[in-house]
Design an enzyme around this catalytic site. Structure first.
Site, short mmCIF file in Angstrom:
data_model
loop_
_atom_site.label_atom_id
_atom_site.label_comp_id
_atom_site.label_asym_id
_atom_site.label_seq_id
_atom_site.Cartn_x
_atom_site.Cartn_y
_atom_site.Cartn_z
N HIS A 234 0.82 -1.21 0.00
CA HIS A 234 0.00 0.00 0.00
C HIS A 234 0.86 1.27 0.00
O HIS A 234 0.33 2.38 0.12
CB HIS A 234 -0.89 -0.04 1.25
CG HIS A 234 -2.07 0.86 1.21
ND1 HIS A 234 -2.29 1.86 2.14
CD2 HIS A 234 -3.11 0.94 0.35
CE1 HIS A 234 -3.41 2.50 1.87
NE2 HIS A 234 -3.92 1.97 0.79
N LYS A 236 3.10 4.44 -1.19
CA LYS A 236 3.16 5.39 -2.31
C LYS A 236 4.40 6.23 -2.10
O LYS A 236 4.40 7.19 -1.32
CB LYS A 236 1.92 6.28 -2.35
CG LYS A 236 0.60 5.53 -2.51
CD LYS A 236 -0.11 5.40 -1.20
CE LYS A 236 -1.50 4.79 -1.38
NZ LYS A 236 -2.09 4.37 -0.11
N ASP A 241 16.83 11.02 -7.32
CA ASP A 241 18.27 11.27 -7.11
C ASP A 241 18.71 11.08 -5.66
O ASP A 241 19.79 11.54 -5.28
CB ASP A 241 18.64 12.68 -7.57
CG ASP A 241 18.46 12.87 -9.07
OD1 ASP A 241 18.51 11.88 -9.80
OD2 ASP A 241 18.26 14.03 -9.49
N HIS A 410 -9.49 11.07 2.15
CA HIS A 410 -8.64 9.90 2.05
C HIS A 410 -7.31 10.07 2.79
O HIS A 410 -6.47 9.18 2.79
CB HIS A 410 -8.37 9.61 0.56
CG HIS A 410 -7.67 8.32 0.27
ND1 HIS A 410 -6.35 8.26 -0.14
CD2 HIS A 410 -8.09 7.04 0.33
CE1 HIS A 410 -6.00 7.00 -0.34
NE2 HIS A 410 -7.03 6.24 -0.05
N LYS A 412 -4.34 10.33 5.64
CA LYS A 412 -3.98 9.52 6.80
C LYS A 412 -3.05 10.37 7.67
O LYS A 412 -1.84 10.42 7.48
CB LYS A 412 -3.25 8.24 6.38
CG LYS A 412 -4.04 7.35 5.40
CD LYS A 412 -3.68 7.64 3.98
CE LYS A 412 -4.16 6.59 2.98
NZ LYS A 412 -5.54 6.25 2.97
N ASP A 417 -0.61 16.12 20.61
CA ASP A 417 -0.14 17.31 21.32
C ASP A 417 0.45 18.31 20.32
O ASP A 417 -0.06 18.47 19.23
CB ASP A 417 0.87 16.91 22.41
CG ASP A 417 0.23 16.04 23.49
OD1 ASP A 417 -1.00 16.08 23.61
OD2 ASP A 417 0.96 15.32 24.18
#
Length: 492
Positions: A234, A236, A241, A410, A412, A417
């Site tokens: 999952h 991405k 470089d 979508h 995450k 704090d």
């Protein structure tokens, strides 16, 4: 339920044919006892495999396994053949950039030092300073940063996505990779076969013909291991470089830019990363690439350098089902348990296990501002009822639940704090904690946390709080579906 002889007779099987099936079921039940994550899971699998092996066996081999054994074997080979050279380069360059818990100011306290020590033990690359990490809010900002970075790469580009579509942004992305390969840049693309199942072969062949190295995340091609549909890569990640990287919630598809009329606006968050943590993301890619191809990437740029922009402290956690510990779940559990002022979570899928759910409840009970934001509209039928599945339990403890709208959220993101912000590819669910290969950046930087808080405050302004009364006002079928959703929590 018909007894076994009746079932054998109905199916037209001879007794000698059914006996091996039951023996295989019992043998597999032993495997379930040895390897299931929980006692409850062991009991359920043993009962099903011993009594209904014809049904339970294929389900177990597709959904019941929780360790990616051949990936573990590949990591051992990677460590034996390649890792020593990479680690030597990393240690040489990162030595002066490592941030130890003892480096913290006295005012930051034992709690914060303990967090850093725990996070660092689990991380792919521990906390380092000298990072410049920027929020990329939504698809346009993300791809307007990724594509030019690919276009300006001089030596190599490494790209890894769960989903790639052959659409407008997919074509633009493909074109950038092809043009990079044409000017002599070494380009590698790794994709997940399950997430990108719609991607036509033509798209990949065009990349290969242009000189792009393409691989799918899949190991040995044995028929049994092809059944392991429960494990997905999952991540991405884009690395250019060895100096600039990107990671976050966005895949390559027009819907991620809000172009799907059925879903509507798409809310997501990605990161642009410069500094030593780039090598942590690169190491994650190198391990996955080795698993897929058995090609080592020791020749890449492995000497970390401090970025010229902000001096932020951050680490990389590349988690997955090959980990000895369930590092992703442990990271969030510990962060929540140590929170003193706030825990803000934005996730498209909220399916916590018992330990995380308990940590959220305890945090709210001790007066921490605990908020969970999910989308009102889901991109999956399975998750239509998820926002309500845990609502009674968390609200009873004081957790505030919000539904973001319009469109689909979508991102995450977790903010604890003013100290820690976690952003990456992992959803707040059992699949991301235990079954998926994920990549999470943890930033320990007050200014970055303030920026993240501002972003989330804007999102909360576009969200509606929901309570148990909202659930109780629904139909019986809706409430039943919400409760039943929890039965599928281990595989959602």
């Amino acid at each position: 339920m018909p007894d076994v002889p009746s079932l054998v007779e109905a199916l037209g099987w001879a007794p000698w044919a059914i006996i091996p099936l039951y023996l295989l079921g019992i043998g597999t039940a032993v495997d379930a006892v040895m390897k299931s994550r929980t006692p409850q899971g062991s009991v359920a699998w043993v009962f099903a495999l011993a009594t209904l092996p014809l049904v339970a066996l294929p389900i177990y081999w597709i959904l019941g396994r929780f360790k990616y054994d051949d990936y573990i074997d590949a990591l051992h080979e990677f460590d034996a053949r390649i890792a020593s050279g990479i680690e030597s380069a990393l240690q040489t360059g990162v030595r002066d950039l490592l941030v130890q818990p003892s480096d913290l100011h006295d005012g930051e306290g034992l709690r914060e030092k303990g967090e850093m020590r725990a996070f660092g033990e689990m991380a792919t690359l521990p906390f380092t300073c000298g990072n410049d990490i920027s929020l990329l809010i939504d698809g346009k900002a993300t791809f307007d940063a990724i594509i030019p970075s690919i276009e300006s790469a001089e030596t190599y580009v490494m790209v890894q996505f769960y989903i790639i579509h052959d659409d407008e942004i997919g074509t633009r992305f493909q074109k950038a990779l092809i043009e990079a390969a044409a000017r002599g840049v070494e380009v590698r693309l790794l994709y997940d076969a399950i997430g990108s199942w719609k991607l036509p072969r033509r798209y990949l062949n065009e990349l290969r013909q242009a000189g792009v190295h393409v691989a799918r995340f899949a190991g040995p091609r044995s028929w049994l291991k092809k059944l392991r549909l429960n494990f997905r890569n999952h991540r991405k990640i884009v690395v250019c470089d060895g100096r600039t990287a990107f990671v976050g919630g966005l895949n390559v598809g027009d819907e991620y830019l809000g172009r799907d009329e059925k879903i509507g606006p798409w809310r997501d968050t990605h990161l642009q990363v410069k500094g030593p943590t780039v090598q942590g993301l690169q190491l994650s890619f190198a391990r996955d690439w080795f698993y897929a191809t058995r090609e080592g990437l020791a020749h890449l740029e492995w000497t970390p350098q401090a970025a010229s922009g902000d001096d932020q402290t951050a680490l990389v956690l590349a988690s997955g089902p090959a980990d000895e510990l369930e590092t992703c779940g442990l990271l969030y559990t510990h962060a929540i348990e140590s929170a003193e002022k706030r825990v803000w979570i934005a996730t498209p899928y909220f399916v916590p296990d018992g330990r995380v759910l308990g940590a959220l409840q305890l945090a709210a009970l001790r007066g921490v501002d605990v908020r969970v934001m999910m989308p009102r509209t889901s991109d999956s039928l399975w998750f239509k009822w998820v926002p309500y599945a845990y609502l009674p339990e968390v609200e009873r403890a004081g957790v505030k639940v919000f539904l973001h709208e319009p469109g689909f959220m979508h991102q995450k993101v977790a903010l604890v704090d003013d100290d820690f912000a976690a952003i990456g590819t992992a959803n707040f669910d059992n699949r991301s904690f235990r079954l998926n290969f994920e990549a999470t950046m943890v930033m320990h930087d007050t200014a970055f946390c303030e920026e993240t808080a501002e972003m989330l405050e804007h999102d909360f302004s576009n969200a509606t709080p929901i309570t148990r009364e909202d659930l109780e006002g629904r139909s019986f079928l809706f409430r039943f579906a919400a409760s039943a959703t929890r039965l599928f929590a281990p595989v959602l």
